[in-house]
Write an enzyme that holds these catalytic residues in place. Sequence first.
Site, PDB file in Angstrom:
ATOM      1  N   GLU A 298       1.025  -1.329  -0.250  1.00 37.44           N
ATOM      2  CA  GLU A 298      -0.278  -0.234   0.238  1.00 37.44           C
ATOM      3  C   GLU A 298       0.601   0.726   0.049  1.00 37.44           C
ATOM      4  O   GLU A 298       2.501   1.663   0.424  1.00 37.44           O
ATOM      5  CB  GLU A 298      -0.892  -0.309   1.239  1.00 37.44           C
ATOM      6  CG  GLU A 298      -1.270   0.937   1.282  1.00 37.44           C
ATOM      7  CD  GLU A 298      -1.988   1.159   2.770  1.00 37.44           C
ATOM      8  OE1 GLU A 298      -2.773   2.145   2.883  1.00 37.44           O
ATOM      9  OE2 GLU A 298      -1.326   1.360   4.017  1.00 37.44           O
ATOM     10  N   LYS A 359      -9.961   0.335  -2.169  1.00 37.43           N
ATOM     11  CA  LYS A 359     -10.237  -0.146  -0.461  1.00 37.43           C
ATOM     12  C   LYS A 359     -11.217   0.785   0.015  1.00 37.43           C
ATOM     13  O   LYS A 359     -11.816   1.380  -0.402  1.00 37.43           O
ATOM     14  CB  LYS A 359      -9.038   0.773   0.553  1.00 37.43           C
ATOM     15  CG  LYS A 359      -8.765   0.283   2.053  1.00 37.43           C
ATOM     16  CD  LYS A 359      -8.288   1.167   2.538  1.00 37.43           C
ATOM     17  CE  LYS A 359      -7.803   0.996   3.826  1.00 37.43           C
ATOM     18  NZ  LYS A 359      -7.328   1.379   4.914  1.00 37.43           N
ATOM     19  N   CYS A 410      -4.492  -3.158   4.145  1.00 36.29           N
ATOM     20  CA  CYS A 410      -4.131  -2.533   5.642  1.00 36.29           C
ATOM     21  C   CYS A 410      -4.626  -3.320   6.785  1.00 36.29           C
ATOM     22  O   CYS A 410      -4.693  -4.537   6.702  1.00 36.29           O
ATOM     23  CB  CYS A 410      -4.357  -1.275   5.540  1.00 36.29           C
ATOM     24  SG  CYS A 410      -2.671   0.036   7.215  1.00 36.29           S
TER      25      CYS A 410
END
Length: 542
Positions: A298, A359, A410
């Site tokens: 990321e 995301k 994440c």
Amino acid sequence: MTQETVTAESREAPREPQAAGGPRRAPRIALCAAAGLIMYLAFPPNVLGPDEGGATGIWPLAPVGVALLALALRGLRPWAGALGGLVCGLFFFVPVLPGLRPIGTDVWLGLSLTEALYFAPMGAAMAYVSKTRLWPLWVAGLWVAQELVRGRVPLGGFPWARLAFSQTDTPYTAFAALGGAPLVSFATALTGTLLAFAVLAAAAKGLRTAALAVAGALAVPLVGLGVPTGSGGTGGSGTAAGESATVAVIQGNVPRSGMDFLGQRQAVLNNHIARTRELAAQVKAGEVPQPDLVVWPENASDLDPYNDPEARALIDAVVKEVGAPVLVGALTSTPDGTMVENRGIAWDPETGPGEYYTKRHPVPFGEYIPFRGVLTKIISRLDRVPRDFARGTQDNTLVMDGVPVGDVICFEVAYDGIVRDAAEARILVVQTNNATYGHTSLPWQQLAMSRLRAVEHDRTVLVAATSGISAIVAPDGTLIDRSREFTPDVQVASVPLRTSVTISDRLGGLPEWLLALVGVAGVGLALTARRRASRTGPGEAA
């Protein structure tokens, strides 16, 4: 009223145990605090330090902490149980979440308090059901119910530090393949409540009952050891012979830790390009095999490769040089330029950027500001997030060189549903940026979650972090490779491509709701019993 009536009422009416009184309440609260601290020690990194087994905590302390809390709350009134639960939560979350201090001490303590508040209603319910039959079962269910709510409310929840995430490489781990993280939490809590039951039985000189309770507490992890895992072991179709892929994980590193790395966008991109060129040179020299898939973390490129010609040219050139598709973590602008997207982009050496995953669960206050118009006027630091991140809506499975890859970005790894969606692919990837939280417990805890997910879904998991901890995790949760923090690293390994479907995959979110319902049912039974006692006692006496 006759003397006989008074005597009958005093005999029949439910009474709170003396332990709930004021003089003995302080030691109970102290025991709640001890329970929280002991549970914290079960989470990574352990006391040996990051390079001496830091990937796991002292896992047996998790059920011990639950046992101490159950003993402390036994027989208390619900309001006292709520206070004890809150104290336990504070002494648990404050030390387990210090990785948030780089953002601000107020953020760390504020979130710790918010998370601890969920322990208050759980503590009240634990105290309420503690005098009913089968209370160890009800309490274990209440623990899952607390985690269910905490992981959803408010703002999508924050399911960090669930009991399951302390059981990465333990006798409880295999339960994940049957009922996911919720079943692991339930089994861990049940061991603790049975231990508490054994202590109470022994104190009452019920040695036979105590022995049975201890046997039950030991039986839970023993059952876990007997749960078959791996391809085909939990209802999957397996992996055909020879179905594997050579993967590479790139950790480019950042110029410096903390929030300041955000101002070094070009340097971070250059670091990942340099490490990928290093990989290409190793392949050309025959030092490592040609990878089928390369993963960047990321934020490997905070320069939008769609709108920044130089960034696009650099990425395109290095992808061609390595000769394999690269999953590029990049920040991109929405078409209208008002928001940011946190993307994983499948970059092909021939066709360039293709499929992508955005995301789906941006971080509140980190990637978007709730109630921005009000809060930014009060907290000036929030201006460091000038544009909110858009919430992705597309599927998180990307096809790279014919291989379906499930992408999780994440802290999405903490969310069961998002990871379950990605596990429909043949390999799982966790792209993360831990530079802000470097040298804290958070990267280790995130790695622990990734290892549990590998067992839960029978998938290889590739963890790519800008500054660490990057890792290649086998489907049984073992670490094939792991990086150090703030050290450039290139990891290459041959890993299996799974097609199996675990029982946990088939059941989806059902186990969590059923186990939470066990706790709710316990409260309902306790309420019914108390109402029946209050109705029948005086009537029978009359």
